[in-house]
Design an enzyme around this catalytic site. Structure first.
Site, mmCIF file in Angstrom:
data_model
loop_
_atom_site.group_PDB
_atom_site.id
_atom_site.type_symbol
_atom_site.label_atom_id
_atom_site.label_comp_id
_atom_site.label_asym_id
_atom_site.label_seq_id
_atom_site.Cartn_x
_atom_site.Cartn_y
_atom_site.Cartn_z
ATOM 1 N N ASP A 208 0.826 -1.207 0.000
ATOM 2 C CA ASP A 208 0.000 0.000 0.000
ATOM 3 C C ASP A 208 0.861 1.259 0.000
ATOM 4 O O ASP A 208 0.353 2.373 0.148
ATOM 5 C CB ASP A 208 -0.934 -0.005 1.223
ATOM 6 C CG ASP A 208 -2.029 1.046 1.131
ATOM 7 O OD1 ASP A 208 -2.474 1.332 0.005
ATOM 8 O OD2 ASP A 208 -2.439 1.588 2.174
ATOM 9 N N SER A 232 -7.111 5.404 -0.058
ATOM 10 C CA SER A 232 -7.287 4.134 -0.764
ATOM 11 C C SER A 232 -8.757 3.734 -0.686
ATOM 12 O O SER A 232 -9.366 3.796 0.389
ATOM 13 C CB SER A 232 -6.415 3.045 -0.132
ATOM 14 O OG SER A 232 -5.050 3.417 -0.159
ATOM 15 N N GLN A 282 -5.068 -1.214 -7.203
ATOM 16 C CA GLN A 282 -5.746 -0.374 -6.227
ATOM 17 C C GLN A 282 -6.385 0.820 -6.924
ATOM 18 O O GLN A 282 -5.779 1.433 -7.795
ATOM 19 C CB GLN A 282 -4.757 0.149 -5.172
ATOM 20 C CG GLN A 282 -5.392 0.994 -4.073
ATOM 21 C CD GLN A 282 -4.356 1.596 -3.142
ATOM 22 O OE1 GLN A 282 -3.886 2.708 -3.358
ATOM 23 N NE2 GLN A 282 -3.988 0.843 -2.110
#
Length: 289
Positions: A208, A232, A282
């Site tokens: 991430d 996110s 993502q």
């Protein structure tokens, strides 16, 4: 700025991701040391994966899919409720909901598989400079510290348990537009043990990082840009092969699209020997108020 040893930083990260069982299929993840404000999304994903891994025997995680619903707070621990949806001969599936202050903040599904041989192919690793020839992200930021606004200085300059070495460093406070592609080597700053579940959790945590920013590169903005709102929205990780998070891994990221306040980011993670060990996707919020 207080200094700490690399081993202590890594030990604290391993402990952070080591969720504790508080009931049947219910686990609790602690707050990060010195954490303030919003919880890092990779921490919630990694703790949720660890909770799921605690309920599976004889199989390794090969994929996870997560949705972020609300920002987590560093003011309290996070609880993880695991549902054992499926246990087959080869595969097992788990569903995890992360709760904080009696509200769900993340849902995650993970699939596990027994080790087996199979047909194999992969895309080649990008040809980039070796990590030994590059400077760390922190070193670049320290060089720019006088240009970093006071409110961003501590989070941007603090020592971290995972070191990133970007191939093409960027200025976070006044970035210039560039192609939506970035490559970074990363590894923990001290050795880990041999628990494969811990290496998978740290890989999930690191996945991430250096991803959402890719979709902002063509627009000359970053999360420090005044008026930018970033977060996110979802996160998918496929774990293709075993990898050690304490050895250099190459994170190659690109962004094929952005629009409507959202940006799509893709990533591939390679071991030093060229093996493709993980893929990432993502979508994130990149809204300019």
């Amino acid at each position: 700025m207080a200094e700490t040893t690399p081993a202590a930083l890594v030990a604290d990260l391993v402990d952070l991701l080591d969720v504790v069982a508080v009931d049947v299929d219910l686990f609790r993840g602690r707050r990060s040391t010195g954490g303030v404000g919003r919880v890092f999304g990779g921490q919630v994903v990694a703790q949720a994966l660890q909770a799921a891994q605690r309920t599976v025997d004889g199989r390794a995680a090969h994929s996870l899919h997560a949705y972020f619903m609300r920002p987590g707070s560093e003011a309290a621990p996070i609880d993880y409720r695991v549902a054992r949806d499926f246990d087959g001969a080869s595969f097992a599936t788990r569903r995890v909901v992360a709760w904080q202050d009696e509200r769900p903040i993340l849902t995650l599904t993970a699939s596990f598989q027994r080790d087996e041989a199979g047909l194999h192919h992969q895309s080649p690793m990008p040809d980039v400079p070796a990590p030994e020839t590059l400077r760390s992200e922190r070193a670049w930021r320290m060089e720019q510290r006088e240009t970093i606004p006071e409110r961003w200085r501590e989070p941007l300059l603090r020592e971290r348990p995972i070191e990133f070495r970007p191939v093409a460093p960027r200025r976070w406070t006044d970035p210039a537009p560039r192609e939506p592609v970035q490559h970074s080597w990363f590894r923990t700053v001290a050795p880990l043990g041999d628990d494969a579940a811990v290496h998978r959790a740290i890989l999930a945590y690191a996945s991430d990082t250096a991803l959402l920013s890719t979709s902002m590169l063509p627009h000359g903005v970053s999360w420090t840009t005044p008026g930018m709102q970033t977060a996110s929205l979802d996160h998918t990780l496929w774990l293709h092969a075993p990898a050690r998070a304490d050895e250099w891994l190459l994170y190659a990221a690109d962004s094929p699209w952005s629009g409507g306040g959202r940006g799509l980011n893709r990533g591939t993670i390679y071991a030093r020997d060229g093996r493709l060990v993980a893929s990432v996707a993502q979508e994130g919020l990149i809204r300019r108020r």
